[in-house]
Design an enzyme around this catalytic site. Structure first.
Site, PDB file in Angstrom:
ATOM      1  N   ASP A  53       0.520  -1.239   0.573  1.00  0.00           N
ATOM      2  CA  ASP A  53      -0.105   0.226   0.216  1.00  0.00           C
ATOM      3  C   ASP A  53       0.849   1.029  -0.413  1.00  0.00           C
ATOM      4  OD1 ASP A  53      -2.216  -1.251   0.084  1.00  0.00           O
ATOM      5  OD2 ASP A  53      -2.390  -1.497   2.031  1.00  0.00           O
ATOM      6  N   TYR A 112       6.765 -10.333   6.491  1.00  0.00           N
ATOM      7  CA  TYR A 112       6.590  -8.171   7.163  1.00  0.00           C
ATOM      8  C   TYR A 112       7.096  -7.831   7.942  1.00  0.00           C
ATOM      9  CZ  TYR A 112       3.671  -7.273   2.611  1.00  0.00           C
ATOM     10  OH  TYR A 112       3.035  -6.908   1.888  1.00  0.00           O
TER      11      TYR A 112
END
Length: 249
Positions: A53, A112
């Site tokens: 994003d 992540y």
């Protein structure tokens, strides 16, 4: 037959409107496609292993592209490519692969990292979130272990996304101490939903602050309702850290 290539790269997400190309916005994908098209003097489209994003970083991203004729990939070409994409993107390697190799569908796991720090810092704030005092990391890690035994992550999924399923297999979800006053949340899964990691971290922080207990966290997971989970955390401390494949490249 066209030759397929895998590209390994990293980028600072701050200047970009995410990975994916979109109208009237600068994305990582569009910048790289423009640079490749200039280098090879024909239109080149790339497919990434995922879609980060706006503002999210990647210490490692993998993408593939096809060329009608095999090209010599050497140091000079990488230098030229890096000069075109600018300092916020680093193209680390480009290697030929099997024509059916796929950067997205062949990936077996993605990891992540979300970075936090205690106390005010003029050096860390660009890629780390300043923690409130005395977060309960032990309780947060107990909740992280719940995620490993969870399959439906609807409570942490962005509303009205185009995902066909909210099922993910998480194999690691834990907070680790980097040094005094610095922590990183590490989460590994076969796939991730849009905004999932930031929603997970936001909910864990609610636990760490004492605003939600472990039973409350379980109820959030079981609710399968995004409105029951915590707020989405800022994107700048989040890094796509690693992607694994069943073959080397």
């Amino acid at each position: 037959m066209a030759q397929r290539y895998f590209m390994r790269l990293a980028y600072n997400g701050a200047p970009f409107h995410g990975w994916q190309s979109q109208p009237n916005a600068v994305s990582v994908q569009s910048v790289i496609e423009d640079a490749l098209s200039r280098i090879f003097r024909s239109q080149v489209k790339i497919t990434g292993a995922g879609r980060t994003d706006t503002g999210v970083n990647a210490a490692m991203m993998v993408a593939h592209f096809d060329l009608e004729s095999p090209a010599e990939i050497d140091g000079r070409l990488l230098t030229s490519l890096n000069s075109l994409v600018g300092r916020d993107i680093a193209i680390e390697s480009i290697n030929p692969v099997h024509p059916e190799a796929h950067a997205r569908f062949d990936a077996t796991s993605r990891t992540y990292h979300y970075y936090t720090h205690g106390g005010r810092s003029p050096f860390l704030y660009t890629h780390s979130w300043q923690e409130p005092s005395q977060l309960d990391f032990e309780a947060m890690n107990e909740c992280g272990s719940i995620l490993v035994s969870t399959s439906d992550f609807t409570s942490f999924a962005k509303l009205h996304s185009d995902a066909k399923t909210n099922i993910c297999k998480v194999t690691c979800a834990e907070w680790r101490k980097i040094d005094d006053g610095r922590h990183v949340f590490v989460i590994t899964a076969d796939r991730f939903l849009r905004n999932m990691v930031r929603a997970v971290v936001g909910t864990l922080v609610e636990v760490g602050r004492g605003k939600m207990d472990i039973d409350g966290f379980k109820k959030v997971v079981e609710a399968k309702d995004r409105c029951s989970a915590g707020t989405s955390m800022p994107p700048h401390p989040l890094f796509l850290q690693d992607i694994t494949y069943p073959y080397p490249f």
